[in-house]
Design an enzyme around this catalytic site. Sequence first.
Site, PDB file in Angstrom:
ATOM      1  N   ARG A   1       4.564 -12.534   9.942  1.00  9.30           N
ATOM      2  CA  ARG A   1       5.311 -11.033   9.685  1.00  9.30           C
ATOM      3  C   ARG A   1       6.491 -11.361  10.151  1.00  9.30           C
ATOM      4  O   ARG A   1       7.114 -12.554  11.692  1.00  9.30           O
ATOM      5  CB  ARG A   1       4.395 -10.264  10.885  1.00  9.30           C
ATOM      6  CG  ARG A   1       3.986  -9.101  10.201  1.00  9.30           C
ATOM      7  CD  ARG A   1       3.636  -8.463  10.850  1.00  9.30           C
ATOM      8  NE  ARG A   1       2.326  -8.107   9.799  1.00  9.30           N
ATOM      9  CZ  ARG A   1       2.394  -6.872   9.291  1.00  9.30           C
ATOM     10  NH1 ARG A   1       3.452  -6.128   9.226  1.00  9.30           N
ATOM     11  NH2 ARG A   1       1.054  -6.439   8.451  1.00  9.30           N
TER      12      ARG A   1
ATOM     13  N   LYS B   1       4.269   0.373   8.637  1.00 12.86           N
ATOM     14  CA  LYS B   1       4.773   2.189   8.558  1.00 12.86           C
ATOM     15  C   LYS B   1       4.095   2.851   9.149  1.00 12.86           C
ATOM     16  O   LYS B   1       4.126   4.856   9.076  1.00 12.86           O
ATOM     17  CB  LYS B   1       3.953   1.953   7.010  1.00 12.86           C
ATOM     18  CG  LYS B   1       4.993   1.490   5.641  1.00 12.86           C
ATOM     19  CD  LYS B   1       3.677   1.899   4.010  1.00 12.86           C
ATOM     20  CE  LYS B   1       3.021   0.471   4.327  1.00 12.86           C
ATOM     21  NZ  LYS B   1       2.244  -0.102   3.687  1.00 12.86           N
TER      22      LYS B   1
ATOM     23  N   GLU C   1       1.075  -1.093  -0.150  1.00 16.21           N
ATOM     24  CA  GLU C   1      -0.314  -0.022  -0.012  1.00 16.21           C
ATOM     25  C   GLU C   1       0.830   1.447   0.087  1.00 16.21           C
ATOM     26  O   GLU C   1       1.439   1.505   0.882  1.00 16.21           O
ATOM     27  CB  GLU C   1      -0.616   0.038   1.123  1.00 16.21           C
ATOM     28  CG  GLU C   1      -1.901   0.798   1.568  1.00 16.21           C
ATOM     29  CD  GLU C   1      -2.634   0.791   2.402  1.00 16.21           C
ATOM     30  OE1 GLU C   1      -2.152   0.082   3.323  1.00 16.21           O
ATOM     31  OE2 GLU C   1      -3.574   2.392   2.118  1.00 16.21           O
TER      32      GLU C   1
HETATM   33  P1  ATP Z   1       3.141  -1.851   8.011  1.00 15.25           P
HETATM   34  O1  ATP Z   1       2.164  -2.175   9.125  1.00 15.25           O
HETATM   35  O2  ATP Z   1       3.905  -1.110   7.676  1.00 15.25           O
HETATM   36  O3  ATP Z   1       1.941  -0.728   7.020  1.00 15.25           O
HETATM   37  P2  ATP Z   1       1.424  -4.111   5.840  1.00 15.25           P
HETATM   38  O4  ATP Z   1       1.270  -5.236   5.793  1.00 15.25           O
HETATM   39  O5  ATP Z   1       0.682  -2.954   6.581  1.00 15.25           O
HETATM   40  O6  ATP Z   1       2.819  -3.243   6.604  1.00 15.25           O
HETATM   41  P3  ATP Z   1       2.027  -3.247   2.871  1.00 15.25           P
HETATM   42  O7  ATP Z   1       2.087  -2.313   2.066  1.00 15.25           O
HETATM   43  O8  ATP Z   1       0.392  -3.974   3.210  1.00 15.25           O
HETATM   44  O9  ATP Z   1       2.245  -3.499   4.372  1.00 15.25           O
HETATM   45  O10 ATP Z   1       2.588  -5.037   2.921  1.00 15.25           O
HETATM   46  C1  ATP Z   1       3.302  -4.928   1.687  1.00 15.25           C
HETATM   47  C2  ATP Z   1       3.026  -6.533   1.753  1.00 15.25           C
HETATM   48  O11 ATP Z   1       4.486  -6.645   2.753  1.00 15.25           O
HETATM   49  C3  ATP Z   1       1.995  -7.071   2.450  1.00 15.25           C
HETATM   50  O12 ATP Z   1       1.950  -8.475   1.280  1.00 15.25           O
HETATM   51  C4  ATP Z   1       2.700  -7.486   3.805  1.00 15.25           C
HETATM   52  O13 ATP Z   1       1.762  -8.675   3.420  1.00 15.25           O
HETATM   53  C5  ATP Z   1       4.293  -7.838   3.631  1.00 15.25           C
HETATM   54  N1  ATP Z   1       4.139  -7.313   4.693  1.00 15.25           N
HETATM   55  C6  ATP Z   1       4.248  -6.069   5.494  1.00 15.25           C
HETATM   56  N2  ATP Z   1       5.198  -6.407   6.749  1.00 15.25           N
HETATM   57  C7  ATP Z   1       5.884  -7.555   7.040  1.00 15.25           C
HETATM   58  C8  ATP Z   1       6.519  -7.905   7.853  1.00 15.25           C
HETATM   59  N3  ATP Z   1       6.727  -7.701   8.902  1.00 15.25           N
HETATM   60  N4  ATP Z   1       7.264  -8.921   7.187  1.00 15.25           N
HETATM   61  C9  ATP Z   1       6.777 -10.055   6.066  1.00 15.25           C
HETATM   62  N5  ATP Z   1       5.805  -9.156   5.356  1.00 15.25           N
HETATM   63  C10 ATP Z   1       5.593  -8.314   5.604  1.00 15.25           C
HETATM   64 MG    MG Z   2      -1.524  -1.906   5.692  1.00 17.65          MG
END
Ligand code: ATP
Ligand code: MG
Length: 561
Positions: free
Chosen positions: A262, A272, A35
């Site tokens: 994660r 983020k 995202e």
């Molecule tokens: P954040 O909470 O940091 O915004 P998010 O999962 O909402 O993380 P996205 O932009 O939706 O962030 O993530 C893109 C991809 O990366 C998704 O498939 C997510 O599951 C994966 N991802 C995000 N954070 C992690 C992590 N800490 N470890 C492994 N994969 C991750």
């Molecule tokens: Mg997200």
Amino acid sequence: MSEEERSLNFIEHIIEDDLRDGYEKEGLRFRFPPEPNGYLHIGHASSICLNFGLGLRYQAPVNLRFDDTNPAKEEKEYVEAIKADVSWLGFEWDTECYASDYFGQLYDWAVELIKQGKAYVDSQSSDQIAEQKGTPTEPGTESPFRNRSVEENLTLFEGMKNGEFEEGEHVLRAKIDMASSNMLMRDPIMYRILHKAHHRTNTDWCIYPMYDWTHGESDYIEQVSHSLCTLEFLPHRELYDWFLDQLVESNKLRPKQREFARRNLSHTVVSKRKLLQLVENGVVSGWDDPRMPTISGLRRRGYTPESIRNFANTIGIAKRENVVDVSLLEFHVREHLNKIAPRVMAVLNPLKVVITNYEEGKEEWLEAENNPEDASAGSRKVPFSRELYIEQEDFREEANRKFFRLKLGGEVRLKNGYIIKAENCTKDSEGNVIEVQCTYDPKSRSGSGTEESLRKVKGTLHWVSIPHAIEAEVRIYDRLFSDATPDGHKDQEFMDFVNPDSLKKVTGFLEPSLKDVKVGDRFQFQRLGYFNVDVDSTSENLVFNRTVTLRDTWAKLEQKK
Ligand code: ATP
Ligand code: MG
């Protein structure tokens, strides 16, 4: 361990099973779906290495898909940063996709669902809807609008799309099961009204689809075979499948959602949202502050793409969440920089040394090897003269036999140079040593071939010639958080654990070969650590970051196990 040698991870086992069960290898397709609401962090690196790694293993395309359904938080700046980071990590995506490109298709499908009686417009407030959700053990209550006629639903939904209503007046919900044991199946919201401009579709839309009603459908449109996400989406899988059940045509591939854990890193936060808080509160200078666990922060700090990939591949993927010690990440950058970083000499905490039997005004240019790990790296010349700097810590008036550095009456070798002996020292009024007078052994020069040049003394010190030294600002970083799991405390905010001393700036004295460095250049400052040239650096004001120290704490921890 090479990519081929390691055993399959559990996601690869799932894919292998699918291939055995009749999936076509040619039909495999993956995506990395960020995202664009912030910069990528080290957790994302795991997901990137997983998805793009599968692409390489199976020679399958991997899309870069922006999951851009929330205009309130998303920005073009983030899209650009994400693309730069994925490329820098060394991966090539097949197609650059945006969920927002599918808004039209998603809308048409939603209309279909309404026509089939599988979706309805709910005109209650979000609070009312939340109240009716029930609990995991009690069923929810059906909305009074649940049985609206198809006609009315179609009219209202079109009105929503055409901007006839305020935010919060209506939502579109899937009509599934208010008594489902999975709370996410209790008539989930598919669309909400948001009168906000989107970074790509501008004001074309004022209704935006929710994650669940976007992700699987985007996977389906792109014909992604395996949609890999983190474990928090496990309960969403049932909904992912329900939506696909309504749409998938028999001649098309049906995507599969599968989950992995994660990755968290110690002494930092990988979210983020939380990283944005650090930026907005000025705790750091920006998303690319070298203390940030973002890809751009690590890049600016001097990390190499290889070191991040090696880290991600070493920790692999897991079925359960855990915290990986940041020293493992440091181990990997140290390991890579050891191979590629030229060695240079710099003194960060200077103490003046005068070689009393060295001619005043004389200079010599000594041969210095650039990298003992890499014969092709060649050598350079470093100037030697009567007045030098060594590190304060490398001199003591008196010390026991375990102190192999310089002490009065003792000898050390100056790296690439001569053996010196400390004869005397001068102190200021507070008793601090401010100068050491030494003599040198003129026959002892390293590499000169004399018997004395081969003479072994216990300590070797780095040094710089004072008249030749160039000054630079050197930024020394410590962990951004003083606690290993800053966001793991019930009664305290992660912000409470910010380390107030995570950045220290010192003036370093560098050998003159560093005069013409470029932003990003990486070096080993001998005996001190790995350093790189920061983006703030100019030819007048050089700025270096300490990437990592030389000491290998992680290897020591491993040995103890
Ligand atoms: P954040 O909470 O940091 O915004 P998010 O999962 O909402 O993380 P996205 O932009 O939706 O962030 O993530 C893109 C991809 O990366 C998704 O498939 C997510 O599951 C994966 N991802 C995000 N954070 C992690 C992590 N800490 N470890 C492994 N994969 C991750
Ligand atoms: Mg997200």
